[in-house]
Write an enzyme that holds these catalytic residues in place. Structure first.
Site, PDB file in Angstrom:
ATOM      1  N   TYR A  14       8.677 -30.359 -33.183  1.00 38.52           N
ATOM      2  CA  TYR A  14       9.543 -30.475 -32.132  1.00 38.52           C
ATOM      3  C   TYR A  14      11.151 -30.594 -32.412  1.00 38.52           C
ATOM      4  CZ  TYR A  14      11.794 -33.017 -28.126  1.00 38.52           C
ATOM      5  OH  TYR A  14      12.444 -33.492 -27.132  1.00 38.52           O
ATOM      6  N   ASP A  38      14.846 -37.628 -20.145  1.00 37.24           N
ATOM      7  CA  ASP A  38      15.691 -37.472 -21.232  1.00 37.24           C
ATOM      8  C   ASP A  38      17.134 -37.066 -20.383  1.00 37.24           C
ATOM      9  OD1 ASP A  38      17.201 -36.716 -23.162  1.00 37.24           O
ATOM     10  OD2 ASP A  38      16.102 -35.150 -23.877  1.00 37.24           O
ATOM     11  N   ASP A  98      13.973 -40.643 -29.654  1.00 36.72           N
ATOM     12  CA  ASP A  98      12.883 -40.320 -28.909  1.00 36.72           C
ATOM     13  C   ASP A  98      11.719 -41.325 -29.046  1.00 36.72           C
ATOM     14  OD1 ASP A  98      14.559 -38.316 -27.862  1.00 36.72           O
ATOM     15  OD2 ASP A  98      13.331 -36.905 -28.558  1.00 36.72           O
TER      16      ASP A  98
END
Length: 123
Positions: A14, A38, A98
């Protein structure tokens, strides 16, 4: 629950794809029905078309990324990575945290990115 090594593989992929990948490649890491928020506090994206459109905005940017820290437990991961984007004479740096959850196949079922406008620096 996906194995920790599979989750690490997905988050490493990712991070690499955020820099140089296509929206198709990034979305392929997500399970059907996944969500993306996000940054945290923004509209939660709940369908593949919206998630694809979000990542399509990264295509063609002059970016580098690197994974700085990762913690994996219980089918989830929290990780800090750096994104460096060059545009003209300016360089933008952002290091979001994240948090992702994963299904048994190691596909992302949710992603929440913790960062705010004050976290981006320009040089």
């Amino acid at each position: 629950m996906a194995a920790d090594d599979r989750i690490r593989e997905v988050i490493e992929r990712y991070v690499a794809l955020v820099a140089t990948g296509t929206a198709d490649e990034i979305v392929a890491l997500y399970a059907e029905g996944a969500t993306v928020e996000d940054p945290v506090g923004s509209t939660v994206l709940t369908d593949r078309a919206a998630i694809h459109a979000f990542y399509a905005t990264l295509e063609g940017l002059d970016q580098e990324t690197r994974l700085l820290e990762a913690r994996i437990a219980g089918g989830q991961a929290a990780f800090l990575f750096e994104v460096v984007t060059r545009s003209g004479d300016a360089t933008f740096r952002l290091a979001p945290i994240d948090v992702m959850t994963f299904d048994d196949a190691g596909l992302i079922t949710s992603m929440r990115a913790f960062w705010g406008s004050g976290d981006m620096t320009t040089s």
